[in-house]
Scaffold this active site. Structure first.
Site, PDB file in Angstrom:
ATOM      1  N   ARG A  99       0.835  -1.215   0.000  1.00 59.26           N
ATOM      2  CA  ARG A  99       0.000   0.000   0.000  1.00 59.26           C
ATOM      3  C   ARG A  99       0.866   1.260   0.000  1.00 59.26           C
ATOM      4  NH1 ARG A  99      -3.152  -3.537  -0.578  1.00 59.26           N
ATOM      5  NH2 ARG A  99      -5.280  -3.688   0.208  1.00 59.26           N
ATOM      6  N   SER A 149     -10.358  -0.187   3.400  1.00 61.93           N
ATOM      7  CA  SER A 149      -9.607  -0.331   4.653  1.00 61.93           C
ATOM      8  C   SER A 149      -9.109   1.043   5.093  1.00 61.93           C
ATOM      9  CB  SER A 149      -8.378  -1.217   4.456  1.00 61.93           C
ATOM     10  OG  SER A 149      -8.748  -2.492   4.023  1.00 61.93           O
ATOM     11  N   GLU A 191      -4.590   4.203   5.958  1.00 58.17           N
ATOM     12  CA  GLU A 191      -4.377   3.921   4.538  1.00 58.17           C
ATOM     13  C   GLU A 191      -4.755   5.117   3.652  1.00 58.17           C
ATOM     14  OE1 GLU A 191      -6.124   1.301   1.311  1.00 58.17           O
ATOM     15  OE2 GLU A 191      -5.478  -0.167   2.797  1.00 58.17           O
TER      16      GLU A 191
HETATM   17  N1  EPU Z   1     -10.898 -10.242  10.535  1.00 57.46           N
HETATM   18  C1  EPU Z   1     -11.391 -10.035  11.812  1.00 57.46           C
HETATM   19  N2  EPU Z   1     -12.404  -9.124  11.951  1.00 57.46           N
HETATM   20  C2  EPU Z   1     -12.946  -8.469  10.911  1.00 57.46           C
HETATM   21  C3  EPU Z   1     -12.444  -8.687   9.631  1.00 57.46           C
HETATM   22  C4  EPU Z   1     -11.395  -9.592   9.450  1.00 57.46           C
HETATM   23  O1  EPU Z   1     -10.925 -10.615  12.773  1.00 57.46           O
HETATM   24  O2  EPU Z   1     -13.849  -7.652  11.129  1.00 57.46           O
HETATM   25  C5  EPU Z   1      -9.813 -11.200  10.346  1.00 57.46           C
HETATM   26  C6  EPU Z   1     -10.220 -12.254   9.331  1.00 57.46           C
HETATM   27  O3  EPU Z   1     -10.853 -13.321   9.960  1.00 57.46           O
HETATM   28  C7  EPU Z   1      -8.940 -12.651   8.703  1.00 57.46           C
HETATM   29  C8  EPU Z   1      -8.069 -11.420   8.845  1.00 57.46           C
HETATM   30  O4  EPU Z   1      -8.698 -10.557   9.789  1.00 57.46           O
HETATM   31  O5  EPU Z   1      -8.351 -13.701   9.388  1.00 57.46           O
HETATM   32  C9  EPU Z   1      -7.830 -10.733   7.524  1.00 57.46           C
HETATM   33  O6  EPU Z   1      -9.075 -10.272   6.977  1.00 57.46           O
HETATM   34  P1  EPU Z   1      -9.292 -10.087   5.404  1.00 57.46           P
HETATM   35  O7  EPU Z   1      -9.068 -11.351   4.687  1.00 57.46           O
HETATM   36  O8  EPU Z   1     -10.609  -9.441   5.211  1.00 57.46           O
HETATM   37  O9  EPU Z   1      -8.141  -9.129   4.937  1.00 57.46           O
HETATM   38  P2  EPU Z   1      -7.558  -7.803   5.552  1.00 57.46           P
HETATM   39  O10 EPU Z   1      -6.115  -8.040   5.810  1.00 57.46           O
HETATM   40  O11 EPU Z   1      -8.377  -7.304   6.686  1.00 57.46           O
HETATM   41  C10 EPU Z   1      -6.765  -6.855   3.270  1.00 57.46           C
HETATM   42  C11 EPU Z   1      -6.811  -5.565   2.518  1.00 57.46           C
HETATM   43  C12 EPU Z   1      -8.165  -5.389   1.812  1.00 57.46           C
HETATM   44  C13 EPU Z   1      -8.357  -6.574   0.882  1.00 57.46           C
HETATM   45  C14 EPU Z   1      -8.292  -7.879   1.705  1.00 57.46           C
HETATM   46  C15 EPU Z   1      -8.371  -9.098   0.839  1.00 57.46           C
HETATM   47  C16 EPU Z   1      -5.354  -4.063   3.729  1.00 57.46           C
HETATM   48  C17 EPU Z   1      -5.243  -2.848   4.577  1.00 57.46           C
HETATM   49  N3  EPU Z   1      -6.590  -4.438   3.401  1.00 57.46           N
HETATM   50  O12 EPU Z   1      -7.710  -6.778   4.321  1.00 57.46           O
HETATM   51  O13 EPU Z   1      -8.064  -4.221   1.027  1.00 57.46           O
HETATM   52  O14 EPU Z   1      -9.599  -6.497   0.218  1.00 57.46           O
HETATM   53  O15 EPU Z   1      -7.035  -7.938   2.408  1.00 57.46           O
HETATM   54  O16 EPU Z   1      -7.170  -9.268   0.164  1.00 57.46           O
HETATM   55  O17 EPU Z   1      -4.332  -4.652   3.368  1.00 57.46           O
HETATM   56  C18 EPU Z   1      -8.463  -1.883   0.985  1.00 57.46           C
HETATM   57  O18 EPU Z   1      -7.246  -1.729   0.921  1.00 57.46           O
HETATM   58  O19 EPU Z   1      -9.254  -0.908   0.984  1.00 57.46           O
HETATM   59  C19 EPU Z   1      -9.013  -3.228   1.119  1.00 57.46           C
HETATM   60  C20 EPU Z   1     -10.314  -3.453   1.318  1.00 57.46           C
END
Ligand code: EPU
Length: 340
Positions: free
Chosen positions: A166, A240, A336
């Protein structure tokens, strides 16, 4: 060159958080040559400038000073199709998701994992958009930009963009100094499905898809995103709001000892990415609201505007969340979106 500058323009519909703000002056850019005319203009050239793409990675906490440049440069085309893959080019004002759909319709797979990411093509390199096991850097070829101080056009290759998680040169040395006008992507041949993201693989398995084609990966990514991320068309948000913090092994192990269920992913360089959403949820912040601003009840990384929240209100909530995570885990979350 026509420079139809609008005065006192409402920016509410131009930022996906849908917070109210007004631009002293707003200029819609449909042709890169207008940017050159702006730089050369005796009055406009000297004003501070804010560059707006899709407005989906931005939190406006005040009325921006000077001139807002709304980038609406259109166009998508195939430049080359050879043994190395397909080289495609799009104007910075094209909506990112429209480019993903167009490329698939042309029979050019490779962007499907990045489906439904809000924002414009020109904003994609700024934060090296990424999702579901893929980042823009992997297909990035080069981009064209104009330097807002000198009015010179330049082309930057992948190395010059200094992409990170990012992150890019446009958030550091070139922040506020240039406008991206065209982006070129190289979609490699042969196409291979990228199924490294566990949730994506699980979704496809559950749907009974063994060896998915690009269309099936696209459908799966869209379904996952629609199920867990709020649609900015319906509920103001900027995706995010926090980055996932990257820590060294010692810190990760210390945290793991105290919180064995914490979600973390090892990175190639021996560091670890911690799931900020998990930490925010563990602090009890998920769904929490302050006025009309709230931590989304489905995904804790996303802050939402339930209607009428100001940018400062959203920022205050972000600070509350950051303080809670700092207190509990000793980790400082980074924002972000660009905060103005
Ligand atoms: N989780 C929680 N609570 C929640 C949501 C998620 O505990 O409310 C846990 C999930 O269970 C999972 C972990 O957190 O184990 C990761 O969650 P997720 O797969 O949704 O991915 P993320 O790391 O939270 C990132 C990106 C998203 C992207 C997703 C999928 C960043 C800052 N965000 O989110 O990007 O869609 O991975 O690849 O890296 C964005 O940048 O705007 C964005 C939405």
């Amino acid at each position: 060159m026509d420079l139809a500058v609008q005065s006192d323009a409402d920016l509410t519909d131009l930022n996906t958080f849908r917070v109210a703000a007004r631009a002293q002056r707003l200029l819609r850019i449909t042709d890169a040559r207008q940017l050159r005319a702006v730089v050369d203009h005796p009055e406009l050239g000297r004003l501070p400038k804010l560059v707006l793409g899709g407005g989906s990675n931005l939190l406006l906490t005040r009325d921006p000073q000077g001139l807002v440049l709304k980038i609406e440069i259109a166009g998508m085309r195939v430049l080359a199709d050879d043994a190395q893959g397909m080289l495609i080019e799009a104007g910075a004002g094209v909506a990112w998701h429209d480019l993903v759909c167009w490329s698939l319709r042309q029979g050019l797979p490779g962007l499907e994992n990045l489906a439904l990411i809000p924002g414009s093509v020109g904003a994609a390199p700024v934060q090296n958009i990424g999702a579901y096991g893929m980042e823009l850097v992997e297909v990035f070829d080069s981009l064209d930009l104009i330097d807002l101080t000198t009015g010179r056009f330049a082309t930057l290759d992948r190395a010059a963009c200094r992409f990170g998680y990012r992150d890019s040169v446009f958030k550091h040395a070139l922040a506020g100094k240039s406008v991206i006008t065209q982006v070129r992507l190289r979609l490699p041949r042969p196409w291979r499905a990228r199924l490294g993201y566990a949730e994506l693989q699980r979704h496809l398995e559950r749907s009974g898809v063994g060896e998915p084609d690009a269309g099936q990966v696209f459908d799966a990514v869209c379904a996952i995103r629609r199920a867990k991320l709020p649609d900015p068309q319906r509920l103001g948000n900027a995706g995010s709001f926090f980055k996932n913090p990257v820590v060294n092994r010692t810190i990760r192990n210390e945290i793991l000892e105290e919180f064995p269920e914490i979600v973390s992913y090892p990175l190639d360089d021996g560091t670890y990415k911690l799931a900020a959403a998990w930490m925010i949820e563990a602090c009890g912040c998920k769904g929490r609201s302050q006025g009309a601003a709230a931590v989304d009840s489905r995904h804790a990384l996303v802050l939402v505007n339930h209607g009428g929240a100001s940018g400062s209100e959203v920022l205050r909530l972000a600070e509350t969340v950051r303080a809670a995570v700092r207190e509990r885990f000793g980790i400082e979350l980074e924002y972000e979106p660009v905060v103005v």
